[in-house]
Enzyme design. Structure first.
Site: not given
Length: 452
Positions: A422-424
């Protein structure tokens, strides 16, 4: 003797309904406490329901294939009057004219709430329950009390139009809608006139030239499979995950010859007979060690609180392909396990999942997941995150191929890993470092794994 109804219990994990898969008893059977009487399928697992007490089966309210809400009656038992008064579950009460539940003749638990099936979660403190839904062929009002002499009372003349519909299971009704068939025109060949899928198809075959409705080619070469249970839950979860979080994937190919040699040595040791390590358990142990340096991969995004929640424990999910679809059972506190314990837990978890016996509570709460696509002969893949998790590791197949080794080229055992994140929560540098740490451990496992 007294008659008591047994309703679908609260199975926990937010599950509000289940499909009755099969009855293990029939009307007239004598059952004992905790004897398995039925199997129900939730969105997460196949669950066995035990009898709540000793008694005789007086009535089965639901047919296999029907979806039942929590609190809706499944079966009625004839039980000893003394036992029933002491601790039997209370039958759902019919509402009075004003809509309020009528007083119940049965006993309640000490706190005034209905008892639930042991091991499947507690009822809400409010005692509220879902409204009972009318089912084909059953009166919309509460069923009349059952007596030994009348286990199946005549249909009520005050039943609603909904209850008077032709009797068919939800999948058959859906099948009929797709073909444009009015079930009122179909003769049922099943038990007590139940309309089956074959009855609908036969009707279609006999009326394919009828211009009043859509025509359907007889002997269709298509197979329609209802989307429900685990398959439906998996599909919903994957859609939420794919469109709810920005996902990226990094890949790493590793020479795992030392790992494969270590596994071979450990398998030869007599004391490892019950929990002999395999590649998956060694990769899992490497992942658990790598989490210590990059804890961000073991986190979740909390939209409501606008926070990133970093877990100080690792509940490891292991994706398992089963005849009923993909499941991800969870090993709690996997980071505290030795390699042998972890290997045994993975083996037990896989066997239980394939048998369809994983408890709903064991299919949630994971913090990071591993999926082993290599067992299918696949070199690599781009896995989709399990909803609520920040990373998932895909393990490919081990291949013997030429590889640079000690300044030359040698035939080595090589493995590709793929990490989706999850790039967040996790940036590219953190994901790459985490995957590289796993790769370094697998390239030289003896120096690390023997110390933990």
């Amino acid at each position: 003797m007294a008659v008591r109804e047994f309703a679908l219990p609260d199975l926990g994990e937010g599950l509000t309904e289940s499909e009755l898969v099969a009855w293990k008893v029939a009307v007239g059977d004598t059952v004992q406490l905790n004897q398995i009487i039925a199997e129900v399928e939730t969105a997460k697992a196949l669950v066995e329901l035990p009898a709540p007490y000793d008694g005789r089966v007086a009535r089965l309210f639901v047919e296999p294939g029907v979806t039942v809400a929590v609190g809706e009656p499944l079966v009625a038992f004839e039980v000893d009057a003394g036992e029933a008064a002491a601790d039997a579950p209370v039958a759902p009460a019919a509402p009075d004219a004003a809509g309020a539940p009528a007083p119940s003749a049965g006993g309640l638990s000490a706190d005034g709430r209905e008892p639930t099936l042991v091991g499947y979660g507690a009822r809400p403190e409010s005692g509220a329950r879902p409204a009972r839904r009318a089912r084909p062929g059953l009166a919309a009002t509460a069923p009349a009390p059952v007596t030994p002499a009348a286990a199946a009372p005549a249909p009520s003349t005050t039943a609603t139009a909904l209850a008077e519909r032709p009797r068919a299971t939800p999948p058959v009704r859906k099948f009929a809608r797709e073909l444009g068939v009015d079930l009122a025109s179909v003769a049922g060949s099943g038990d007590r006139g139940l309309i089956t899928r074959g009855d609908v198809q036969l009707y279609v075959d006999q009326h394919t030239t009828d211009s009043a409705g859509p025509t359907v080619e007889a002997g269709s070469r298509e197979k329609r499979i209802p989307i429900r249970g685990v398959r439906k839950a998996t599909a919903d979860a994957m859609v939420r995950s794919a469109f709810g979080a920005p996902q990226a994937t990094v890949f790493l190919t590793v020479d795992v010859t030392p790992t494969m040699e270590l596994i071979a040595r450990l398998r030869e040791r007599a004391e490892q007979t019950e929990a002999r390590p395999g590649l998956l358990s060694v990769v899992a142990k490497a992942l658990l060690l790598a989490v210590r340096r990059t804890p961000e991969v073991n986190s979740r995004w909390d939209d409501a609180a606008n926070e990133i929640v970093e877990a100080e424990y690792v509940h490891l999910g292991i994706a398992a392909a089963t005849p009923r679809g993909l499941m991800v059972p969870v090993i709690r506190d996997a980071d505290r396990m030795t390699l042998g314990d972890l290997s045994g837990a993975i083996r037990s978890l896989a066997e239980t999942a394939r048998a369809g016996r994983t408890a709903p509570a064991d299919l949630s709460g994971g913090t990071i997941t591993i999926t082993n696509v290599g067992v299918f002969g696949v070199d690599a893949g781009t896995p989709i995150l399990t909803p609520g998790e920040a990373a998932i590791l895909a393990v490919g197949a081990v291949r013997r191929q030429p590889w640079e080794h000690d300044g030359g080229i040698a035939l080595r055992q090589v493995l590709t890993l793929a990490l989706t994140f999850d790039h967040r929560i996790v940036d590219g540098e953190q994901a790459s470092r985490f995957l590289a740490d796993i790769g370094r451990i697998l390239a030289d496992p003896a120096s690390v794994l023997t110390l933990v």
